[in-house]
Design a protein around this motif. Structure first.
Motif, PDB file in Angstrom:
ATOM      1  N   PRO A   1       8.732  -3.097  -9.953  1.00  0.00           N
ATOM      2  CA  PRO A   1       7.738  -2.202 -10.560  1.00  0.00           C
ATOM      3  C   PRO A   1       7.400  -0.968  -9.733  1.00  0.00           C
ATOM      4  O   PRO A   1       7.140   0.101 -10.286  1.00  0.00           O
ATOM      5  CB  PRO A   1       6.517  -3.109 -10.724  1.00  0.00           C
ATOM      6  N   LEU A   2       7.383  -1.105  -8.410  1.00  0.00           N
ATOM      7  CA  LEU A   2       7.054   0.041  -7.557  1.00  0.00           C
ATOM      8  C   LEU A   2       8.207   0.415  -6.630  1.00  0.00           C
ATOM      9  O   LEU A   2       8.003   1.055  -5.596  1.00  0.00           O
ATOM     10  CB  LEU A   2       5.791  -0.253  -6.727  1.00  0.00           C
ATOM     11  N   ALA A   3       9.416   0.038  -7.003  1.00  0.00           N
ATOM     12  CA  ALA A   3      10.578   0.426  -6.195  1.00  0.00           C
ATOM     13  C   ALA A   3      10.772   1.937  -6.272  1.00  0.00           C
ATOM     14  O   ALA A   3      10.374   2.585  -7.243  1.00  0.00           O
ATOM     15  CB  ALA A   3      11.824  -0.301  -6.680  1.00  0.00           C
TER      16      ALA A   3
ATOM     17  N   ALA B   1       0.834  -1.211   0.000  1.00  0.00           N
ATOM     18  CA  ALA B   1       0.000   0.000   0.000  1.00  0.00           C
ATOM     19  C   ALA B   1       0.866   1.258   0.000  1.00  0.00           C
ATOM     20  O   ALA B   1       0.600   2.214  -0.746  1.00  0.00           O
ATOM     21  CB  ALA B   1      -0.927  -0.004   1.215  1.00  0.00           C
ATOM     22  N   TRP B   2       1.910   1.272   0.795  1.00  0.00           N
ATOM     23  CA  TRP B   2       2.778   2.445   0.854  1.00  0.00           C
ATOM     24  C   TRP B   2       3.605   2.594  -0.418  1.00  0.00           C
ATOM     25  O   TRP B   2       3.910   3.714  -0.849  1.00  0.00           O
ATOM     26  CB  TRP B   2       3.665   2.398   2.097  1.00  0.00           C
ATOM     27  N   ARG B   3       3.958   1.484  -1.047  1.00  0.00           N
ATOM     28  CA  ARG B   3       4.659   1.584  -2.333  1.00  0.00           C
ATOM     29  C   ARG B   3       3.746   2.211  -3.394  1.00  0.00           C
ATOM     30  O   ARG B   3       4.186   3.033  -4.205  1.00  0.00           O
ATOM     31  CB  ARG B   3       5.136   0.194  -2.780  1.00  0.00           C
ATOM     32  N   MET B   4       2.481   1.830  -3.382  1.00  0.00           N
ATOM     33  CA  MET B   4       1.529   2.438  -4.304  1.00  0.00           C
ATOM     34  C   MET B   4       1.397   3.942  -4.020  1.00  0.00           C
ATOM     35  O   MET B   4       1.403   4.765  -4.939  1.00  0.00           O
ATOM     36  CB  MET B   4       0.166   1.754  -4.171  1.00  0.00           C
ATOM     37  N   ALA B   5       1.282   4.291  -2.744  1.00  0.00           N
ATOM     38  CA  ALA B   5       1.125   5.698  -2.382  1.00  0.00           C
ATOM     39  C   ALA B   5       2.327   6.522  -2.831  1.00  0.00           C
ATOM     40  O   ALA B   5       2.173   7.634  -3.353  1.00  0.00           O
ATOM     41  CB  ALA B   5       0.925   5.823  -0.870  1.00  0.00           C
ATOM     42  N   ARG B   6       3.525   5.983  -2.646  1.00  0.00           N
ATOM     43  CA  ARG B   6       4.729   6.726  -3.054  1.00  0.00           C
ATOM     44  C   ARG B   6       4.707   7.020  -4.557  1.00  0.00           C
ATOM     45  O   ARG B   6       5.011   8.131  -4.989  1.00  0.00           O
ATOM     46  CB  ARG B   6       5.978   5.926  -2.695  1.00  0.00           C
TER      47      ARG B   6
END
Length: 347
Positions: A78-80, A61-66
């Motif tokens: 992908p979300l690094a 969830a926090w990776r998406m938010a970032r």
């Protein structure tokens, strides 16, 4: 107590909060699905990330938010992201104006976290989405864990789900989806995270956190492959509780009162909230294990009895938390449930 010193309901004691975690163990498909949706610019307005406790839901969830809030990407996944990016630093400080975190609040009167997310907390969401984005991009609200909302709070969430805000994303972190109303679940796109194989989890503990091999294997087994849960058990020094619990149940089905008292003392002392939660989890897990064992042997009646005991202990643990029941009496009641199930005839 200052705000910085307050316990955080969405973080395991002894572990960094998920907003400070910069790697995700496993879940490549779910991460790519989220990243692809973000790249498309046509994001569903509400996402529900489900899976067992400690599997990595909040980290994702926090990776998406970032990514939505503009943290510079990093090519390893992908979300690094680049941890040193100034936007990320504001996110970690919870000072980004287009980010909202909703979780169980701290009860100043009782000096402990409340047992549920209240309607007052849920009302912050439509108020947040009613404002324009301060930085002209997405606005992101995270609820962790959304299944900790009481009925009024869950109903209060519906307005934001039924009337999606422009460039507003709601991310629900959920361990027990069945506790949420169907009206909430049906309006979210779901990403379900499954635990990695226990061997992979044990190897991760060894290589990433220098946990000895034997303990890593035990922790991975206790956590059923959920890395965050396994690491929490390790940092809290609770790995030995499973052995102590097994020793507390005698072959005849009686509870060894001395062994039970030692476990209860460990789970009701100062700063023992996590130990108590772990002990309840282990008792429910032991009941579920015995249910599977009985079912595998064709013993339908004992299997049903143990399965019911597992459910009742889980319910008792939840009531002890939300209703502020006496911890010692709640644990004694759980041990009584174990003893009653163990002494039931097989016929």
């Amino acid at each position: 107590m200052s705000d910085d010193a307050l316990p955080e309901a969405d973080a395991e004691p002894g572990l960094p909060h998920p907003r400070h975690v910069h790697t995700l163990f496993g879940h490549a498909d779910a991460e790519e699905a989220a990243a692809s949706a973000i790249r498309s610019g046509r994001m569903h307005h509400a996402w529900m990330i489900t899976g067992p406790k400690g599997v990595g839901k909040a980290t994702l969830a926090w990776r998406m938010a970032r990514r939505l809030l503009g943290v510079k990407p990093e090519p390893s996944a992908p979300l690094a992201h680049q941890a040193g990016d100034p936007v990320n630093q504001r996110i970690e400080a919870l000072s980004h104006p287009d980010l909202l975190l909703v979780r169980r609040p701290y009860d100043e009167q009782r000096k402990r976290l409340k047992g549920e997310i209240t309607i007052e907390e849920a009302r912050r969401i439509p108020a947040f989405f009613s404002r324009r984005a301060a930085e002209g991009g997405w606005r992101v609200a995270i609820i962790d864990s959304a299944d900790e909302m009481n009925r009024n709070a869950a109903n209060g969430l519906l307005k934001s789900l039924e009337e999606p805000p422009e460039r507003g994303i709601l991310i629900l972190v959920v361990t027990s989806p069945g506790r949420l109303p169907t009206t909430v679940r049906s309006r979210c796109r779901r990403l379900h995270l499954r635990a990695e194989p226990q061997l992979a989890c044990a190897n991760w503990l060894e290589t990433t956190h220098s946990v000895p091999a034997e303990e890593a294997t035990l922790l991975a087994d206790l956590a059923k492959g959920a890395p965050g849960r396994a690491l929490a058990f390790h940092t809290s020094g609770l790995a030995g509780m499973q052995r102590d619990l097994a020793a507390a149940i005698t072959p005849s089905g009686r509870i060894d009162q001395n062994a039970a008292e030692r476990l209860i003392s460990k789970a009701t002392g100062t700063d023992s909230h996590q130990a108590r939660a772990v002990l309840f989890d282990m008792m429910a897990g032991e009941s579920a294990r015995r249910a599977r064992q009985a079912a595998g042997s064709g013993q339908a009646v004992p299997a049903g009895q143990w399965a019911d005991t597992s459910r009742r202990i889980t319910s008792l643990a939840r009531e002890a938390e939300t209703l502020y029941l006496d911890p010692r009496q709640s644990l004694l009641a759980a041990f009584s449930l174990l003893e009653d199930a163990a002494r039931q005839p097989a016929g």
